[in-house]
Enzyme design. Structure first.
Site, mmCIF file in Angstrom:
data_model
loop_
_atom_site.group_PDB
_atom_site.id
_atom_site.type_symbol
_atom_site.label_atom_id
_atom_site.label_comp_id
_atom_site.label_asym_id
_atom_site.label_seq_id
_atom_site.Cartn_x
_atom_site.Cartn_y
_atom_site.Cartn_z
ATOM 1 N N HIS A 139 -4.711 0.530 0.752
ATOM 2 C CA HIS A 139 -3.567 -0.016 0.017
ATOM 3 C C HIS A 139 -3.391 -1.501 0.332
ATOM 4 C CE1 HIS A 139 0.887 -0.480 -0.761
ATOM 5 N NE2 HIS A 139 0.452 -0.009 -1.918
ATOM 6 N N ASP A 173 -0.361 1.258 -5.767
ATOM 7 C CA ASP A 173 0.670 2.140 -5.229
ATOM 8 C C ASP A 173 0.401 3.601 -5.575
ATOM 9 O OD1 ASP A 173 1.868 -0.103 -4.198
ATOM 10 O OD2 ASP A 173 3.614 -0.058 -5.520
#
Length: 147
Positions: free
Chosen positions: A75, A121
């Site tokens: 991420h 996300d």
């Protein structure tokens, strides 16, 4: 950054947005938190991911301690790529998404920076939902374990 600091920062930002002439927009971290809850069906509070391993939370270094920590590193790397390739600020980018039967889904109308951040996300939230959570890796001493 401690979870309490994030909450204070979020409260200040929301207050400032509410005081302006522009209608308030959700902050990206709020959206990401909701995506995590969508993906894991509310089984684990988002705050449990804020200070986990070497990469979940602010910053990151060293080797991820487990699969969940690898999700956070991916991420972080995804946000870094969005910053470079889309010239955007992922932590302040708002996007449209929905919670579907397969987890978070980015709105097809999103493009560019919004699409990139939303996908970062959504992928991370789904990764979190699949990865085992090891309580021993929460709030670790990053000075010694994340070199």
């Amino acid at each position: 950054m401690y979870p309490a600091h994030l909450l204070v920062l979020l409260a200040v930002c929301v207050s400032l947005l509410g005081a302006s002439d522009i209608p308030p927009q959700p902050l990206n971290l709020y959206q990401f938190s909701n995506m995590i809850q969508c993906a894991n069906h509310g089984r684990r509070p988002t705050k449990h991911y804020m200070d986990y391993g070497c990469y979940c939370g602010k910053g990151g270094s060293g080797t991820p301690v487990d699969e969940l920590d690898r999700c956070c590193k991916i991420h972080d790397d995804c946000y870094g790529e969005a910053e470079k390739s889309q010239n955007c600020a992922p932590y302040w980018t708002w996007y449209t998404w929905k919670c579907g039967s397969d987890g978070p889904q980015c709105d097809d109308s999103e493009t560019g920076c919004q699409r990139s951040v939303c996908e970062c996300d959504a992928i991370a939230a789904k990764c979190f939902a699949k990865a085992p959570y090891n309580d021993a890796n929460w709030d670790i001493d990053t000075e010694t374990r994340c070199q």
